[in-house]
Scaffold this motif. Sequence first.
Motif, PDB file in Angstrom:
ATOM      1  N   MET A 115       0.826  -1.209   0.000  1.00 33.58           N
ATOM      2  CA  MET A 115       0.000   0.000   0.000  1.00 33.58           C
ATOM      3  C   MET A 115       0.861   1.260   0.000  1.00 33.58           C
ATOM      4  O   MET A 115       0.531   2.244  -0.657  1.00 33.58           O
ATOM      5  CB  MET A 115      -0.946   0.014   1.198  1.00 33.58           C
ATOM      6  CG  MET A 115      -2.049  -0.987   1.110  1.00 33.58           C
ATOM      7  SD  MET A 115      -3.107  -0.646  -0.309  1.00 33.58           S
ATOM      8  CE  MET A 115      -4.012  -2.161  -0.369  1.00 33.58           C
ATOM      9  N   VAL A 116       1.966   1.219   0.723  1.00 31.21           N
ATOM     10  CA  VAL A 116       2.878   2.371   0.726  1.00 31.21           C
ATOM     11  C   VAL A 116       3.434   2.575  -0.683  1.00 31.21           C
ATOM     12  O   VAL A 116       3.481   3.698  -1.195  1.00 31.21           O
ATOM     13  CB  VAL A 116       4.021   2.173   1.751  1.00 31.21           C
ATOM     14  CG1 VAL A 116       5.101   3.221   1.583  1.00 31.21           C
ATOM     15  CG2 VAL A 116       3.470   2.198   3.165  1.00 31.21           C
ATOM     16  N   GLY A 117       3.833   1.485  -1.319  1.00 33.55           N
ATOM     17  CA  GLY A 117       4.343   1.571  -2.690  1.00 33.55           C
ATOM     18  C   GLY A 117       3.289   2.068  -3.665  1.00 33.55           C
ATOM     19  O   GLY A 117       3.562   2.910  -4.530  1.00 33.55           O
ATOM     20  N   TRP A 118       2.063   1.558  -3.533  1.00 30.30           N
ATOM     21  CA  TRP A 118       0.971   1.977  -4.409  1.00 30.30           C
ATOM     22  C   TRP A 118       0.688   3.470  -4.242  1.00 30.30           C
ATOM     23  O   TRP A 118       0.510   4.192  -5.213  1.00 30.30           O
ATOM     24  CB  TRP A 118      -0.284   1.153  -4.112  1.00 30.30           C
ATOM     25  CG  TRP A 118      -1.456   1.573  -4.934  1.00 30.30           C
ATOM     26  CD1 TRP A 118      -2.537   2.298  -4.531  1.00 30.30           C
ATOM     27  CD2 TRP A 118      -1.658   1.318  -6.325  1.00 30.30           C
ATOM     28  NE1 TRP A 118      -3.390   2.505  -5.575  1.00 30.30           N
ATOM     29  CE2 TRP A 118      -2.877   1.909  -6.695  1.00 30.30           C
ATOM     30  CE3 TRP A 118      -0.925   0.642  -7.300  1.00 30.30           C
ATOM     31  CZ2 TRP A 118      -3.383   1.845  -7.991  1.00 30.30           C
ATOM     32  CZ3 TRP A 118      -1.436   0.580  -8.584  1.00 30.30           C
ATOM     33  CH2 TRP A 118      -2.644   1.179  -8.916  1.00 30.30           C
ATOM     34  N   ASN A 119       0.650   3.926  -3.000  1.00 31.74           N
ATOM     35  CA  ASN A 119       0.413   5.354  -2.742  1.00 31.74           C
ATOM     36  C   ASN A 119       1.541   6.214  -3.303  1.00 31.74           C
ATOM     37  O   ASN A 119       1.292   7.302  -3.837  1.00 31.74           O
ATOM     38  CB  ASN A 119       0.224   5.619  -1.252  1.00 31.74           C
ATOM     39  CG  ASN A 119      -1.105   5.110  -0.744  1.00 31.74           C
ATOM     40  OD1 ASN A 119      -2.071   5.005  -1.493  1.00 31.74           O
ATOM     41  ND2 ASN A 119      -1.158   4.780   0.532  1.00 31.74           N
ATOM     42  N   ALA A 120       2.776   5.735  -3.212  1.00 34.32           N
ATOM     43  CA  ALA A 120       3.911   6.487  -3.764  1.00 34.32           C
ATOM     44  C   ALA A 120       3.801   6.588  -5.283  1.00 34.32           C
ATOM     45  O   ALA A 120       4.028   7.652  -5.866  1.00 34.32           O
ATOM     46  CB  ALA A 120       5.224   5.815  -3.368  1.00 34.32           C
ATOM     47  N   ILE A 121       3.426   5.499  -5.935  1.00 38.18           N
ATOM     48  CA  ILE A 121       3.286   5.502  -7.396  1.00 38.18           C
ATOM     49  C   ILE A 121       2.171   6.443  -7.829  1.00 38.18           C
ATOM     50  O   ILE A 121       2.348   7.237  -8.757  1.00 38.18           O
ATOM     51  CB  ILE A 121       3.042   4.068  -7.917  1.00 38.18           C
ATOM     52  CG1 ILE A 121       4.307   3.241  -7.772  1.00 38.18           C
ATOM     53  CG2 ILE A 121       2.558   4.067  -9.360  1.00 38.18           C
ATOM     54  CD1 ILE A 121       4.121   1.756  -8.010  1.00 38.18           C
ATOM     55  N   THR A 122       1.021   6.372  -7.152  1.00 36.65           N
ATOM     56  CA  THR A 122      -0.088   7.249  -7.545  1.00 36.65           C
ATOM     57  C   THR A 122       0.244   8.727  -7.276  1.00 36.65           C
ATOM     58  O   THR A 122      -0.149   9.602  -8.050  1.00 36.65           O
ATOM     59  CB  THR A 122      -1.400   6.865  -6.834  1.00 36.65           C
ATOM     60  OG1 THR A 122      -1.216   6.886  -5.425  1.00 36.65           O
ATOM     61  CG2 THR A 122      -1.872   5.492  -7.273  1.00 36.65           C
ATOM     62  N   THR A 123       0.971   8.998  -6.201  1.00 37.26           N
ATOM     63  CA  THR A 123       1.386  10.377  -5.917  1.00 37.26           C
ATOM     64  C   THR A 123       2.344  10.878  -6.995  1.00 37.26           C
ATOM     65  O   THR A 123       2.197  11.991  -7.500  1.00 37.26           O
ATOM     66  CB  THR A 123       2.045  10.472  -4.529  1.00 37.26           C
ATOM     67  OG1 THR A 123       1.103  10.029  -3.545  1.00 37.26           O
ATOM     68  CG2 THR A 123       2.490  11.889  -4.223  1.00 37.26           C
ATOM     69  N   LEU A 124       3.314  10.053  -7.356  1.00 37.21           N
ATOM     70  CA  LEU A 124       4.254  10.432  -8.415  1.00 37.21           C
ATOM     71  C   LEU A 124       3.517  10.619  -9.737  1.00 37.21           C
ATOM     72  O   LEU A 124       3.791  11.578 -10.471  1.00 37.21           O
ATOM     73  CB  LEU A 124       5.351   9.383  -8.568  1.00 37.21           C
ATOM     74  CG  LEU A 124       6.412   9.348  -7.475  1.00 37.21           C
ATOM     75  CD1 LEU A 124       7.309   8.135  -7.658  1.00 37.21           C
ATOM     76  CD2 LEU A 124       7.220  10.628  -7.496  1.00 37.21           C
ATOM     77  N   TRP A 125       2.616   9.727 -10.055  1.00 39.94           N
ATOM     78  CA  TRP A 125       1.877   9.802 -11.315  1.00 39.94           C
ATOM     79  C   TRP A 125       1.026  11.079 -11.376  1.00 39.94           C
ATOM     80  O   TRP A 125       0.979  11.740 -12.400  1.00 39.94           O
ATOM     81  CB  TRP A 125       0.994   8.574 -11.494  1.00 39.94           C
ATOM     82  CG  TRP A 125       0.271   8.589 -12.807  1.00 39.94           C
ATOM     83  CD1 TRP A 125      -1.032   8.852 -13.009  1.00 39.94           C
ATOM     84  CD2 TRP A 125       0.838   8.340 -14.092  1.00 39.94           C
ATOM     85  NE1 TRP A 125      -1.338   8.776 -14.339  1.00 39.94           N
ATOM     86  CE2 TRP A 125      -0.198   8.459 -15.040  1.00 39.94           C
ATOM     87  CE3 TRP A 125       2.121   8.036 -14.539  1.00 39.94           C
ATOM     88  CZ2 TRP A 125      -0.002   8.276 -16.398  1.00 39.94           C
ATOM     89  CZ3 TRP A 125       2.306   7.841 -15.905  1.00 39.94           C
ATOM     90  CH2 TRP A 125       1.270   7.977 -16.808  1.00 39.94           C
ATOM     91  N   SER A 126       0.373  11.407 -10.275  1.00 37.77           N
ATOM     92  CA  SER A 126      -0.453  12.619 -10.274  1.00 37.77           C
ATOM     93  C   SER A 126       0.420  13.879 -10.408  1.00 37.77           C
ATOM     94  O   SER A 126      -0.007  14.865 -10.994  1.00 37.77           O
ATOM     95  CB  SER A 126      -1.328  12.689  -9.023  1.00 37.77           C
ATOM     96  OG  SER A 126      -0.527  12.835  -7.865  1.00 37.77           O
TER      97      SER A 126
END
Length: 130
Positions: A115-126
């Motif tokens: 979940m931490v990784g997923w949140n980091a990816i979505t934050t970077l993508w946004s």
Amino acid sequence: MDRISEQPFAIALCLLFVIVMLRANATYWLGRGALSGGRLSDRAARHLEGRHMQRAQRLSARYGVIAVPLSFLTVGVQTAINFSAGFTRMPLTRYLPAVAVGCVLWALLYSTVGMVGWNAITTLWSGVTS
């Protein structure tokens, strides 16, 4: 995945456990069906002879029931191990406890680090798309 990551930890953990338990058991039963004469497509037959399946069969033969829960800590072998367990007709009395342990490990891993990784990816993508 966003909806799961927005949930409290206990709910996310339980949801992920249910998801992976359903997926792993479906794969096991597909393996049993393939052995009992289910008609396979040419593509499915090629996967049964592919390197992931051969590796899974070697691990199952060497480590038996221990390979099932350990496969949940790997990438690329988990599905093949569960299919192989069904294909080789691992008894449910051995498979179900092993897959339950593996599913708990997987759910813990994904509800924390995943979940931490997923949140980091979505934050970077946004940030990239804005």
